[in-house]
Design an enzyme around this catalytic site. Sequence first.
Site, PDB file in Angstrom:
ATOM      1  CE  LYS A 178      -6.824  -1.459   3.835  1.00 48.14           C
ATOM      2  NZ  LYS A 178      -7.069  -0.547   2.719  1.00 48.14           N
ATOM      3  CD  GLU A 183     -12.802  -6.392   1.515  1.00 50.11           C
ATOM      4  OE1 GLU A 183     -13.188  -5.591   2.381  1.00 50.11           O
ATOM      5  OE2 GLU A 183     -12.303  -6.037   0.436  1.00 50.11           O
ATOM      6  CG  HIS A 237      -2.504  -3.589  -5.065  1.00 51.75           C
ATOM      7  ND1 HIS A 237      -3.650  -4.125  -5.609  1.00 51.75           N
ATOM      8  CD2 HIS A 237      -1.961  -4.545  -4.295  1.00 51.75           C
ATOM      9  CE1 HIS A 237      -3.779  -5.370  -5.188  1.00 51.75           C
ATOM     10  NE2 HIS A 237      -2.768  -5.653  -4.387  1.00 51.75           N
ATOM     11  NE  ARG A 282      -3.325   9.877  -0.416  1.00 51.42           N
ATOM     12  CZ  ARG A 282      -3.489   9.329  -1.606  1.00 51.42           C
ATOM     13  NH1 ARG A 282      -3.679  10.090  -2.670  1.00 51.42           N
ATOM     14  NH2 ARG A 282      -3.528   8.026  -1.769  1.00 51.42           N
TER      15      ARG A 282
HETATM   16  P1  ADP Z   1      -4.518  -0.850   0.257  1.00 53.82           P
HETATM   17  O1  ADP Z   1      -5.025   0.210   1.189  1.00 53.82           O
HETATM   18  O2  ADP Z   1      -3.547  -1.787   0.895  1.00 53.82           O
HETATM   19  O3  ADP Z   1      -4.058  -0.313  -1.049  1.00 53.82           O
HETATM   20  P2  ADP Z   1      -7.155  -1.504  -0.769  1.00 53.82           P
HETATM   21  O4  ADP Z   1      -8.244  -1.900   0.126  1.00 53.82           O
HETATM   22  O5  ADP Z   1      -7.180  -0.121  -1.316  1.00 53.82           O
HETATM   23  O6  ADP Z   1      -5.762  -1.789  -0.021  1.00 53.82           O
HETATM   24  O7  ADP Z   1      -7.029  -2.532  -1.946  1.00 53.82           O
HETATM   25  C1  ADP Z   1      -5.952  -2.492  -2.854  1.00 53.82           C
HETATM   26  C2  ADP Z   1      -6.341  -3.146  -4.163  1.00 53.82           C
HETATM   27  O8  ADP Z   1      -6.639  -4.540  -3.960  1.00 53.82           O
HETATM   28  C3  ADP Z   1      -7.577  -2.575  -4.812  1.00 53.82           C
HETATM   29  O9  ADP Z   1      -7.282  -1.456  -5.614  1.00 53.82           O
HETATM   30  C4  ADP Z   1      -8.045  -3.745  -5.632  1.00 53.82           C
HETATM   31  O10 ADP Z   1      -7.261  -3.815  -6.803  1.00 53.82           O
HETATM   32  C5  ADP Z   1      -7.728  -4.950  -4.775  1.00 53.82           C
HETATM   33  N1  ADP Z   1      -8.853  -5.335  -3.895  1.00 53.82           N
HETATM   34  C6  ADP Z   1      -9.137  -4.835  -2.681  1.00 53.82           C
HETATM   35  N2  ADP Z   1     -10.233  -5.399  -2.166  1.00 53.82           N
HETATM   36  C7  ADP Z   1     -10.664  -6.295  -3.067  1.00 53.82           C
HETATM   37  C8  ADP Z   1     -11.766  -7.236  -3.126  1.00 53.82           C
HETATM   38  N3  ADP Z   1     -12.633  -7.364  -2.128  1.00 53.82           N
HETATM   39  N4  ADP Z   1     -11.883  -8.003  -4.230  1.00 53.82           N
HETATM   40  C9  ADP Z   1     -11.000  -7.897  -5.241  1.00 53.82           C
HETATM   41  N5  ADP Z   1      -9.958  -7.057  -5.255  1.00 53.82           N
HETATM   42  C10 ADP Z   1      -9.776  -6.256  -4.189  1.00 53.82           C
END
Ligand code: ADP
Length: 507
Positions: free
Chosen positions: A116, A200, A235, A291
């Site tokens: 990330k 973040e 999620h 993917r």
């Molecule tokens: P992972 O790879 O573990 O699934 P992500 O970065 O895709 O993590 O984030 C998973 C979920 O968490 C997102 O779909 C969203 O719902 C929530 N999320 C991620 N980052 C944020 C953020 N900065 N603020 C609010 N919700 C977030």
Amino acid sequence: MLRRVLIANRGEIAVRIIRGCREMGIESVAVFSDADRRSPHVLLADHAVRIGPPPSVDSYLRADRLVEAALATGADAIHPGYGFLAERAEFARLVTEAGLVFVGPEAGTIAAMGDKTEARRRMRAAGVPIVPGAVDAVASPEEAETIADELGFPVLLKAAAGGGGKGMRVVTEPGGLARAFEGARREAEAAFGDGSIYVERYLDRPRHIEIQVLGDRHGTIVHLGERECSIQRRHQKLVEEAPSPVLSAEERERMGRAAVAAAAAVDYVGAGTIEFLYQDGEFYFLEMNTRLQVEHPVTECVTGIDLVEWQLRVAAGEPLAFTQEDIRLVGHAIECRITSEDVAAGFLPATGVVRTLGIPQGAGVRWDGGIGEGFAVGLHYDPLLGKLIVHGADRNQAIARMRRALGELLIEGVATSVPFHTAVMVEPDFMRGDLTIRYVEEHEQTLVGTLEPERAANLAVAIALLEHDARNRARGPRRGPDGAGFSAWRQAALPVQPTGRPWPRRP
Ligand code: ADP
């Protein structure tokens, strides 16, 4: 063109890819664990190879056996599907080193996007907006606090190696930082063997909107519009639609351009998805999935482009046959992920044998399934049984169609998520398109708690009929064959059983 493709996956996505291969005259090789000996993907494929006992670590995650099976059956390519090994850079490398084509991007691209912090660095360099915050991992809670103070609370601590929501902590005030930092680090260390954490901003009411991209080996990358995937639980996406009910043409264009820039920054080849969080007219890069996505069918519906076909063509070295200008979005599509989860029991994974399977048909309905009658649903794999997808002229028609199709879908023998989906399709905020990633938790009572499945199904049918009737009335009187006026109530009410399902129930 490819001649024979091994599909390193199971369930509905293996079936989807086998179908794509067959339409293109490509032979398919299925792989199966002992639990899947008679699964639809095995029965449908041209060839099938046993790769091990039921647990994924002994079967679908065995990169060595998959490559061996491909070589032994004379396949020239491996399609990883999604999940399992699809985003493991080492697997892509192993496949290529064996002299086989990996249907997906380069191993280096997968690795870069899997980290990330690395992905955020690359996106920032490419001018793609990222969620405000750090691009480097922080070494201590104190360092995290300095960044958090600058960003303002709440903040989100995230594992650089993260996935599946693991190693993530929301922190609302400075006092909570130290504990959350240690918790996130420990969880990430245990899950990924890498405890790097970064900080973040935490967005309070974002939507999840993602853009489908497609790139060839000749430097062309296009985007295929967006998918709205805000309806999630823990999620996990549950309902997806295309296009998003909120994006303007100008926003779509801006997000699309950002997604193409993101893909170009890693020389992307194949089908990929750039996920964004969208809030108050701003969008921020979240991650890239290197993917095919579970929800790819809604994009196929509105663009008319077969994503599996183009994955295979691009993997074989063909250039894309269309440009960005050729891509038009037509109508509206919705997908419901039908899982073996008992909604009333808090989405408890359910098991059983599928006794009866009634698949909805009719205009604008598609079923991408991985089950058949007699299929045993166990606990070895993820609970996705199939995806119900509808395409309509506009969002209202798509919703009405989904209600109708959900009413026709009959899966007996195992609890499914159908009651949840049925409840969503009549929920007023959903109908207005008023969604955020908190939608499910904020509507839990309506969607899960209070509504009996049977009542929800009846309600859906009743509302669909009322709307249908209202539309017909607006169009003026219609005449039946005998010249008498008839309404949707009379027409459609007859075959519907008291359960709201038109399928007869077996005793
Ligand atoms: P992972 O790879 O573990 O699934 P992500 O970065 O895709 O993590 O984030 C998973 C979920 O968490 C997102 O779909 C969203 O719902 C929530 N999320 C991620 N980052 C944020 C953020 N900065 N603020 C609010 N919700 C977030």
